[in-house]
Design an enzyme around this catalytic site. Structure first.
Site, PDB file in Angstrom:
ATOM      1  N   ASP A   1      32.688  43.339 -30.652  1.00  0.00           N
ATOM      2  CA  ASP A   1      32.872  44.707 -31.142  1.00  0.00           C
ATOM      3  C   ASP A   1      31.657  45.591 -30.839  1.00  0.00           C
ATOM      4  O   ASP A   1      30.603  45.101 -30.436  1.00  0.00           O
ATOM      5  CB  ASP A   1      33.173  44.708 -32.652  1.00  0.00           C
TER       6      ASP A   1
ATOM      7  N   ASN B   1      34.670  40.620 -47.012  1.00  0.00           N
ATOM      8  CA  ASN B   1      36.079  40.908 -47.300  1.00  0.00           C
ATOM      9  C   ASN B   1      37.028  40.135 -46.385  1.00  0.00           C
ATOM     10  O   ASN B   1      38.210  40.428 -46.313  1.00  0.00           O
ATOM     11  CB  ASN B   1      36.348  42.419 -47.184  1.00  0.00           C
TER      12      ASN B   1
ATOM     13  N   HIS C   1      36.821  39.979 -43.066  1.00  0.00           N
ATOM     14  CA  HIS C   1      37.057  40.523 -41.720  1.00  0.00           C
ATOM     15  C   HIS C   1      36.474  39.609 -40.651  1.00  0.00           C
ATOM     16  O   HIS C   1      35.522  38.858 -40.891  1.00  0.00           O
ATOM     17  CB  HIS C   1      36.561  41.972 -41.588  1.00  0.00           C
TER      18      HIS C   1
ATOM     19  N   GLU D   1      39.491  44.785 -40.239  1.00  0.00           N
ATOM     20  CA  GLU D   1      39.413  44.888 -41.695  1.00  0.00           C
ATOM     21  C   GLU D   1      40.722  44.431 -42.333  1.00  0.00           C
ATOM     22  O   GLU D   1      41.742  44.327 -41.639  1.00  0.00           O
ATOM     23  CB  GLU D   1      39.141  46.355 -42.075  1.00  0.00           C
TER      24      GLU D   1
HETATM   25  C1  F6R Z   1      29.744  41.532 -35.835  1.00  0.00           C
HETATM   26  C2  F6R Z   1      31.046  41.162 -36.382  1.00  0.00           C
HETATM   27  C3  F6R Z   1      31.228  41.041 -37.856  1.00  0.00           C
HETATM   28  C4  F6R Z   1      30.220  40.104 -38.492  1.00  0.00           C
HETATM   29  C5  F6R Z   1      30.428  40.020 -40.007  1.00  0.00           C
HETATM   30  C6  F6R Z   1      29.368  39.168 -40.676  1.00  0.00           C
HETATM   31  O1  F6R Z   1      29.794  41.605 -34.427  1.00  0.00           O
HETATM   32  O2  F6R Z   1      31.965  41.002 -35.639  1.00  0.00           O
HETATM   33  O3  F6R Z   1      32.537  40.599 -38.130  1.00  0.00           O
HETATM   34  O4  F6R Z   1      30.342  38.830 -37.929  1.00  0.00           O
HETATM   35  O5  F6R Z   1      30.385  41.299 -40.563  1.00  0.00           O
HETATM   36  O6  F6R Z   1      28.131  39.787 -40.543  1.00  0.00           O
HETATM   37  P1  F6R Z   1      26.768  39.022 -40.928  1.00  0.00           P
HETATM   38  O7  F6R Z   1      26.654  37.890 -39.977  1.00  0.00           O
HETATM   39  O8  F6R Z   1      25.671  40.037 -40.732  1.00  0.00           O
HETATM   40  O9  F6R Z   1      26.922  38.578 -42.345  1.00  0.00           O
END
Ligand code: F6R
Length: 242
Positions: free
Chosen positions: A67, A134, A136, A141
């Site tokens: 992303d 959450n 995701h 989301e």
């Molecule tokens: C980032 C991504 C997100 C993260 C998720 C966890 O490229 O795709 O889905 O993997 O928000 O983030 P952290 O690792 O910072 O807890």
């Protein structure tokens, strides 16, 4: 779904490093999907160390970022493009890498072209990811259609708050992003999800033993044929009797 429980963040990262290096060493022309965030930071640093020790080469590896934010340039230190260069790409002999262009004039076209590039590279062999509090994955989301391909998303309030720690002010967190869709991830031949810390325990519990529902995007992975979760004891703390 294969669940590997490890004691802590370091063991999670080491185990993930071993798995990624195993795949790179055993298959030619690997295509990886790669995440940003706190979770994979040590994994990337271990991969860079292993490369510097000349125990692995990435010359046949192609990466696709999961992303990218919309509206910030790749030179912005908060962009996922910048993160990926700093943590991994600039240190290794990567063959090619692709990151969605969050500044594209036509974002819909950018998304369609990203899917085309994945197809042209032969599809994703291994999709590595973290998980949001959450549930995701990528920026998919709760409520994201399981049939979604790469698309533009409005970030949820929870995600904006979680990401605010990287920006001087919460108002500066972009409100939109481009992300691979759930179907893009499900089309990968193998998926590796990493989770560490108590704040991920609820999402992990729902993803592993909860109902498969679009309200918990990571639950889609229960239906993936070749999916591994490497989770530390804090993230696994609500899976006690499982
Ligand atoms: C980032 C991504 C997100 C993260 C998720 C966890 O490229 O795709 O889905 O993997 O928000 O983030 P952290 O690792 O910072 O807890």
């Amino acid at each position: 779904m294969n669940i590997i429980r490890v004691s802590d963040y370091t063991s999670m990262s080491t185990k993930a490093r071993d798995m990624v290096i195993d795949r790179i060493s055993n298959f030619s022309d690997m295509v990886l999907a790669i995440p940003t965030g706190n979770t994979p930071e040590m994994l990337y640093s271990l991969l860079v160390d292993t490369y510097k020790e000349e125990k692995v080469s990435f010359k046949d590896v192609v990466t696709f970022n999961l992303d990218e934010y919309v509206g910030i340039s790749p030179d912005n230190p908060q962009s996922y493009s910048y993160y990926m260069k700093e943590h991994l790409l600039k240190h290794i002999d990567i063959r090619r890498n692709y990151i969605p262009d969050g500044l594209a004039d036509d974002l819909e076209r950018e998304c369609a072209e990203y899917e085309d590039k994945i197809r042209e590279e032969g599809g994703i062999d291994l999709a590595i990811m973290g998980i949001g509090r959450n549930g995701h994955i990528g920026f998919n989301e709760p409520g994201t259609n399981f049939e979604s391909l790469t698309h533009v998303v409005e970030l949820s309030e929870d995600t904006i708050k979680a990401n605010a720690r990287f920006f001087p002010k919460e108002e500066e967190v972009p409100r939109r992003a481009i992300t691979m869709g759930i179907k893009t991830i499900m089309n990968a031949r193998e998926v590796l999800l990493l989770a560490s810390g108590k704040e991920k325990a609820e999402a992990i519990k729902k993803a592993v033993i909860g109902e498969v529902t679009e309200e918990l995007p990571a639950s889609a992975l229960q239906r993936h044929k070749h999916c591994t979760f490497i989770i530390d004891s804090d993230a696994a703390s609500l899976l006690k009797n499982w």
